[in-house]
Write a protein that holds these residues in place. Structure first.
Motif, mmCIF file in Angstrom:
data_model
loop_
_atom_site.group_PDB
_atom_site.id
_atom_site.type_symbol
_atom_site.label_atom_id
_atom_site.label_comp_id
_atom_site.label_asym_id
_atom_site.label_seq_id
_atom_site.Cartn_x
_atom_site.Cartn_y
_atom_site.Cartn_z
ATOM 1 N N SER A 313 12.554 -12.433 64.098
ATOM 2 C CA SER A 313 11.808 -13.075 63.009
ATOM 3 C C SER A 313 12.376 -12.646 61.666
ATOM 4 N N SER A 314 12.412 -13.587 60.719
ATOM 5 C CA SER A 314 12.877 -13.285 59.372
ATOM 6 C C SER A 314 12.208 -14.228 58.385
ATOM 7 N N TYR A 315 11.900 -13.703 57.218
ATOM 8 C CA TYR A 315 11.452 -14.554 56.132
ATOM 9 C C TYR A 315 12.524 -15.595 55.854
ATOM 10 N N SER A 316 12.111 -16.829 55.670
ATOM 11 C CA SER A 316 13.061 -17.929 55.496
ATOM 12 C C SER A 316 13.035 -18.450 54.066
ATOM 13 N N LEU A 317 14.223 -18.725 53.531
ATOM 14 C CA LEU A 317 14.332 -19.357 52.216
ATOM 15 C C LEU A 317 14.176 -20.866 52.410
ATOM 16 N N SER A 318 12.944 -21.275 52.648
ATOM 17 C CA SER A 318 12.683 -22.684 52.957
ATOM 18 C C SER A 318 11.326 -23.092 52.414
ATOM 19 N N ILE A 319 11.120 -24.391 52.321
ATOM 20 C CA ILE A 319 9.853 -24.945 51.840
ATOM 21 C C ILE A 319 9.556 -26.247 52.573
ATOM 22 N N ASP A 320 8.317 -26.424 53.001
ATOM 23 C CA ASP A 320 7.825 -27.706 53.508
ATOM 24 C C ASP A 320 6.994 -28.344 52.396
ATOM 25 N N TYR A 321 7.131 -29.649 52.212
ATOM 26 C CA TYR A 321 6.460 -30.281 51.088
ATOM 27 C C TYR A 321 6.172 -31.752 51.359
ATOM 28 N N VAL A 322 5.326 -32.321 50.508
ATOM 29 C CA VAL A 322 5.118 -33.768 50.450
ATOM 30 C C VAL A 322 5.832 -34.266 49.212
ATOM 31 N N GLY A 323 6.681 -35.279 49.381
ATOM 32 C CA GLY A 323 7.442 -35.823 48.270
ATOM 33 C C GLY A 323 6.972 -37.213 47.886
#
Length: 570
Positions: A313-323
């Motif tokens: 497991s690792s912190y991820s440089l990612s984002i989920d979003y609504v565009g």
């Protein structure tokens, strides 16, 4: 469910399980450092991969496979996030910061292929120039050309003149100097080298494109540790490149594995069942609250029915979003976008609909990377304000709001589906607006966005390299292909451009923060979720690690059957 609790549970299950039978031991050969040659690793994705040309693909699952075949000029170390050598052994930058010189390694060979007459030839600086010229071209396979075009001298002119053929001489700002390649920029770009470590800016051979043309997407020929053996709607198989140039710290030639196979398993439950049944060795993107379902009960573990495994497991440089499409349709109205923004509480969606599998986006759209700290003020949920904004836009209590479809890549019951079902429920509850979910593939979603059919959609983004630029560039008006939102804001544009040339980290950070503030103020997107990268692997598989860039590299992965004393979660 918190990760610490999960790991404790997993440790209990693994320690309780008994030794599994050795799988095909004859295929493994012990080598220096306790590594082994041989064996095949099998994993799966929910969507088939039918094309493997990195410049034409921006999706993480495609890049993870193509990066086993192709290599880049430089690399980003996923642990330190620092630029490291690859095809270029080193580089220098002049005092003004606008001329980069890359020394190209010798002894690197392309895969054997008929485009070379059967035997792969040695990579040269001419191949590097050809590949970078291609990455700046107007060729239809070059879907990501603005990344370099905006930066390299002469690239804009080359792009305009290379839609049907490649003009002689290539990009004027890319020159061969002996065993080196020199790149002159339009202006200084702080960290330009990181752009050349992006996994889709790869080095390939002119002969390959000349032989296969558009079909190069089905005939990837690179210098990487694996070669494509087959690819169809059921999956693909990569085999070891016996002429690979890199060695490990013990002097062993890489890679270790004989083969890597990917299966296409659309349903997540079927994928988890395949893991339990030892049909696949690795699970990617597994929801944390589903881990117990993979393992079965504690009674199963005591009875020796569970697979020995480990979790990374690792912190991820990612984002989920609504565009949103900010140029056309109902979401052209800033008040409507703001109404949706203030109606939603990401924490509620995460806890209620996806079992706490993620973190609220406290840092806005850009994760916490150097140069993008959390001093930005992020508006919080305010349903009352949301209803007032919707009324100001002409839709009091949702009255006369047009029928709207939200495009969601995923299948029924998936994490994406569950999150968006919660989003739709909240919008109905707070704004009395009905949204219809359309589940689709990534390709279908992108086609709907590009055509203007989709005015609202669910998406996600993982950092290409550790800089706020990789996130903010999605909104730059000059990036016609990556700017899916059709967003145009001169304050944003100018601050992003100033950040690219600013040498003082503090001042550069100010411009990044100002640029992101414009995105939040204009409600171009609704950031919903930050993730951990979570990988579960069969304990016999060694060398796989989770990382912030969500990269999966099989180059130093090997198979070694676990001994009883080694049966611990790593």
């Amino acid at each position: 469910m918190k990760l610490s609790y999960l790991l404790a549970l997993i440790s209990l299950v693994v320690l309780a399980s008994c030794r599994e039978e050795t799988k095909d031991p004859a295929e493994l050969t012990l080598i220096n450092g306790g590594r082994t040659y041989g064996g095949e690793l099998v994993f799966s994705y929910s969507e088939p991969i039918t094309e493997l040309f990195p410049l034409a693909a921006a999706h993480q699952h495609v890049i993870n496979v193509s990066s086993q075949i192709y290599e880049t000029l430089l690399n980003i170390d996923p642990k330190t996030l620092k630029v490291t050598p690859s095809i270029a052994s080193s580089f220098t930058v002049n005092e003004t910061g606008d001329v980069y010189t890359f020394k190209i390694q010798k002894g690197i060979f392309f895969h054997d292929d008929s485009c070379f007459g059967g035997k792969g030839r040695e990579l040269t600086p001419e191949d590097v120039k050809y590949s970078l010229d291609f990455a700046c071209s107007g060729n239809e396979l070059n879907d990501d050309n603005n990344v370099l075009v905006d930066q390299i001298k002469g690239a804009s002119e080359y792009k305009a003149s290379s839609k049907k053929s490649f003009p002689k001489g290539g990009v004027s700002g890319i020159k061969i100097k002996g065993q080196s390649v020199e790149i002159t920029l339009n202006r200084p770009f702080i960290g330009f080298e990181a752009l050349l470590a992006r996994k889709n800016i790869v080095i390939f051979a002119k002969e390959a494109y000349e032989k296969y043309g558009k079909e190069i997407t089905h005939h990837p020929i690179g210098t990487g540790p694996f070669k494509l053996e087959k690819m169809d709607q059921n999956g693909l198989r990569l085999v070891r490149n016996d002429n690979y140039w890199q060695k490990d710290a013990f002097g062993n030639q890489l890679p270790y594995l004989a083969a890597v196979s990917m299966k296409y398993i659309r349903e997540k439950k079927n994928e988890m069942l395949a893991f339990r049944n030892k049909e696949i060795d690795m699970l990617l993107d597994i929801p944390a609250d589903e881990i117990e379902n993979v393992l079965g009960t504690l009674q199963d573990a005591v009875a020796g029915k569970n697979l020995k495994h480990k979790v990374e497991s690792s912190y991820s440089l990612s984002i989920d979003y609504v565009g949103f499409n900010t140029a056309e349709g109902v979401f052209k109205s800033k008040e409507v976008r703001e109404a949706f923004y203030f109606a939603v509480d990401p924490s509620e969606l995460i806890e209620k609909y996806i079992g706490g599998d993620g973190y609220p986006p406290y840092n806005g759209f850009v994760p916490e990377i150097e140069g993008a700290n959390n001093t930005i003020q992020i508006p919080t949920s305010n349903p009352e304000k949301a209803r007032k904004l919707l009324a100001q836009a002409g839709f009091p209590n949702g009255k006369d709001f047009p029928a709207t479809t939200i495009y969601v890549n995923g299948v029924e019951g998936s994490k994406n589906h569950a999150l968006m079902q919660g989003f739709v429920n909240v919008i109905k509850r707070e704004l009395n607006v009905n949204l219809t979910i359309k589940l689709c593939s990534l390709t279908e979603r992108e086609a709907a966005i590009n055509s203007g059919e989709a005015n609202i959609w669910r998406s996600g983004w993982v950092a290409d390299y550790p800089s706020p630029v990789t996130f903010l560039d999605l909104f730059y008006s000059g990036s016609k292909q990556s700017n899916k939102f059709r967003y145009n804001n001169e304050v944003f544009n100018s601050n992003l451009q100033m950040a690219l040339v600013e040498k003082d980290p503090r001042k550069r950070g100010f411009h990044f923060i100002k640029a992101q503030s414009e995105i939040i103020e204009d409600a171009v997107v609704i950031p919903l979720l930050m993730n951990n990268m979570l990988i579960m692997v069969n304990a016999r598989v060694k060398g796989i690690t989770a990382n912030q860039l969500e990269e999966v590299n099989f180059k130093e992965v090997f198979i070694k059957e676990p001994r009883d004393e080694d049966d611990k979660v790593e």
